[in-house]
Design an enzyme around this catalytic site. Structure first.
Site, PDB file in Angstrom:
ATOM      1  CG  ASP A 448      29.751  67.880  62.385  1.00  0.00           C
ATOM      2  OD1 ASP A 448      30.092  68.571  62.941  1.00  0.00           O
ATOM      3  OD2 ASP A 448      29.661  66.674  62.374  1.00  0.00           O
ATOM      4  CG  ASP A 648      28.560  61.825  62.397  1.00  0.00           C
ATOM      5  OD1 ASP A 648      29.058  62.922  62.817  1.00  0.00           O
ATOM      6  OD2 ASP A 648      30.020  61.276  62.510  1.00  0.00           O
ATOM      7  CG  ASP A 652      26.516  66.876  64.690  1.00  0.00           C
ATOM      8  OD1 ASP A 652      26.584  67.421  64.609  1.00  0.00           O
ATOM      9  OD2 ASP A 652      27.049  66.006  64.577  1.00  0.00           O
TER      10      ASP A 652
END
Length: 760
Positions: A448, A648, A652
């Site tokens: 990400d 995080d 996600d």
């Protein structure tokens, strides 16, 4: 107050006023065993009696068979190993099994040494004449000295061996007890009833005895057990280091008075005083004061972090400067430190899939060895030279002893325990052994952007109003709605408004579209904040007035949020989230390991491409909604890629769960960490490269151990059976077989312990 003493039911230590941690609260005195702190003893002031109150159930488990669990000490019914406490104590207490085995080893060794010297005297020139002069006296002395070695020192082995037969869980102690028992009984019968054997078994008139084999084998096995138990105790050092990060007491403030209490008695909501140089006792919120906190145990950064009222405090971190008051939010097993310790402990007890191979082999191994020993006996009785019976006994015993599968059983668990402990020291928390085994084979790392590649602490960079709206009006509208969102970009907008002293208004009819934007009403006006596509889908007008400026900002790597009031665009807000200083190095390390790196982000394409270009990523996909991340991970898996996903945020979590291995940043959300197989405490992307290096080292270590164990048995059993005798006239003494068996276990343990110094 006169209080009677009591004993901790686990360790037996006396618990009283002078030797134990002590505190008072609500008219009661608290006493804790200073070794374990597992039992809390309460005493009302008016009653001179201690009452034990268990804080939690104590569980004993087998390090090799995790399904074996009970609430009292004992031996594993499957492998015979002594059960260990599931939890690790802060203080490294004495292992009772290690103490017992050590005592048996030294006493057994003292008795076995003269037995060995007497038996070997005829081979030593200086003792040759003494041997013949002693005659039968030498044999009876050997009998007398070997008997306590076999019947007392080896008693735990016979006990475990018998249990293995009764429960039909054949293991190494089955082979040891049968081998040692056979050698001793044969020799004892030869001494007590010499006429029981025909002259063909004793050409010189005396039947051969093998007390030295039985006694020395017992001592060698005891030595192996002592070395193994000492090595296994070292695997808990990483957990003890983590446990020692927490202070033993906390200073509670009640009714204006401060007093120290044991950490275990702190409750949620209590106010605590932390002075300069002290460790923060539990997780909570700073109420008043200002200080700097060394959070290197969590972040890995040596520079203390400034803390003001309202900031989160983490238990175990070090207060470096000011004195402050905090409120306890998470205590006991709910603190970050306690959860880290539990995760590491659970992972150390987990089983790697490769262990299934060892288990399958071990299931057939002991019965096969027993069959080989019987076959060896028959062949030597039938075809062997005189004395045939003696040769048959000796070689069958050698097969039983050298084939003990202890090295095979230790090969995987020892590497897992040591390797996961090493990871914890480096800030890599591994949920289970399966995750570390899969990580070795990862080909693609999906990351990400926000909070993973970047700092995750975005700040409002620019405000661009249009259509007659002022900057403060634009910021008021956007921040009032975004204050209800959990997204990091929303937090940046709200924080920017507060810095400008913009007073936010409550929003009604709030709705959040994950990966798109938010909608709400302020004073009857509908406010829409989000990505361009999100506003276009809602039919927002005049977006073209700000698209050009947005494109420029996005090309610089900034994230842009479009704002509309009552269906009309009123401006954009640009948020900057700097790339972590460690990220470029981390990307380079991952590329060096031969991995492909893909960035999946919900941000717009221009911003994503700008970040990807700076970092040299292999592939980037922007505007990806959380459910689409999950689908993209599934597609990569279907293409044959072994995927690790790093993220995080809450958004996600689905992708982390879908990947072969999920890697969560330690500063991220609890949901993300619960969905991941590995958590990086330091939130440093270099931790992924370190985790992969560790996984490769662990799996290489496990394969080395399994090779040692399999190769050792594959070579040792035929030699012990007498394969070399027809060609070279060589036989393997049971004593040498016992030494080789112990050496195999020690070599596996020593090899596993090398992981403690693995360079990550």
């Amino acid at each position: 107050m006169n209080i009677k003493t009591a004993k901790d039911p686990i360790c037996g230590m006396t618990v009283d006023e002078t030797t134990s941690l002590h505190a008072e609260r609500d008219g009661q005195a608290f006493y804790f065993c200073s070794e374990h702190c597992r039992e809390i003893f309460l005493a009302a002031p008016q009653v001179a009696k201690l009452e034990a109150k268990p804080l939690g159930k104590v569980i004993y488990t087998c390090p090799m068979h995790l399904e074996v669990r009970q609430d009292h000490p004992g031996n594993c019914p499957k492998c015979g190993m002594a059960l260990e406490l599931e939890t690790v104590s802060v203080v490294e207490t004495e292992n009772p099994e290690l103490a017992d085995m050590t005592r048996r080893f030294w006493i057994g060794g003292a008795l076995a040494l003269p037995v060995f010297l007497l038996a070997m005297a005829h081979l030593i020139p200086s003792l040759h004449h003494a041997h013949w002069a002693m005659g039968d006296a030498s044999r009876w002395i050997q009998f007398a000295l070997a008997t306590p070695v076999v019947l007392w020192a080896a008693w735990p082995f016979f006990n475990r061996g018998w249990n293995s037969i009764v429960t039909r869980q054949l293991n190494m102690f089955t082979l040891i007890s049968i081998g040692v028992g056979t050698a001793y009984l044969f020799s004892a019968i030869a001494m007590i009833f010499p006429g029981a054997f025909s002259s063909s078994f004793a050409p010189d008139g005396k039947v051969g005895i093998y007390f030295e084999a039985a006694a020395v084998i017992v001592v060698l096995v005891l030595l192996g057990q002592v070395l193994e138990l000492r090595a296994r105790s070292k695997t808990g050092s990483a957990l003890r280091a983590l446990l020692n990060l927490a202070p033993k007491t906390a200073r509670v403030v009640q009714a204006g008075e401060e007093r120290d209490v044991p950490l275990e008695s702190v409750e949620v909501g209590e106010k605590l005083r932390v002075r300069p140089g002290e460790k923060i006792p539990v997780d909570g919120i700073l109420l008043d004061g200002k200080t700097s906190v060394d959070e290197s145990m969590i972040s890995g950064e040596p520079i203390p972090v400034e803390k003001i009222a309202g900031d989160k405090m983490t238990g175990g971190t070090l207060n470096t400067t000011g004195s402050f008051m905090m409120q306890a939010e998470h205590v006991g097993s709910e603190t970050v430190l306690a959860r880290i310790v539990k995760m590491v402990a659970d992972a150390q007890r987990s089983r790697a899939p490769i262990q299934a191979l060892a288990d399958k082999v071990a299931g057939y191994f002991v019965p096969t060895v027993l069959a080989v020993a019987v076959l060896t006996f028959i062949v030597w009785i039938w075809l062997g030279p005189q004395p045939r019976f003696a040769h048959a006994i000796v070689n069958a015993v050698a097969v039983l002893i050298i084939a003990c599968p202890c090295a095979l059983g230790l090969a995987t668990p020892m590497s897992v325990m040591v390797g996961i402990g090493r990871g914890a020291q480096a800030g890599i928390l591994i949920r289970n052994a399966e995750a570390i085994e899969i990580l070795e084979r990862v080909t693609t790392v999906v990351v990400d952007k926000t909070g993973t590649l970047t700092e995750g602490k975005p700040r409002l960079a620019q405000i661009v109003p249009v259509n007659g709206v002022t900057e403060d009006e634009l910021l008021l509208a956007a921040a009032s709605v975004e204050q209800n969102s959990e997204h990091p970009l929303a937090a940046a907008i709200v924080h920017g408004a507060k810095e400008r002293n913009v007073k936010l208004q409550p929003a009604t009819d709030f709705n959040s579209m994950t990966g798109g934007g938010v909608v709400g009403k302020i004073g009857g006006r509908e406010i829409v904040v989000g990505q361009l596509k999100f506003l276009q889908a809602r039919g927002i007008l005049d977006l073209e007035n700000v698209e050009t400026k947005a494109t420029t900002l996005q090309a610089e790597g900034q994230s842009v949020m479009f704002v509309a009031i009552n269906g009309k665009a009123v401006g954009i807000l640009a948020v900057s989230d700097p790339i972590k200083t460690s990220t470029p190095e981390a990307i380079a390390q991952l590329h060096k390991l031969g991995l492909k790196i893909i960035m999946l982000t919900g941000d717009n394409e221009r911003t994503a491409n700008a970040v990807a270009k700076k970092l040299g990523l292999d592939q980037v996909e922007a505007g990806v909604a959380p459910q689409e991340k999950h689908e993209r991970i599934q597609q990569l898996r279907q293409q044959g890629q072994i995927v690790a996903m790093a993220g995080d945020g809450i958004n996600d979590a689905p992708a982390l769960a879908a990947a072969h291995v999920g890697i969560a940043m330690g500063t991220g959300t609890d949901v993300a960490m619960e969905s991941a197989g590995i958590t990086l405490v330091k939130s440093d992307l270099r931790g992924i490269a370190q985790a992969i290096v560790l996984s490769r080292a662990m799996m290489r270590n496990i394969r080395q151990n399994l090779f040692f164990a399999f190769a050792y048995n594959a070579l040792g059993i035929p030699i012990a059976a007498g394969l070399l005798y027809p060609f070279f006239g060589l036989l393997l003494s049971p004593v040498i077989a016992g030494a080789a068996m112990s050496l195999s276990s020690v070599s596996v343990i020593t090899n596993a312990l090398r992981l403690r110094n693995a360079k990550l």
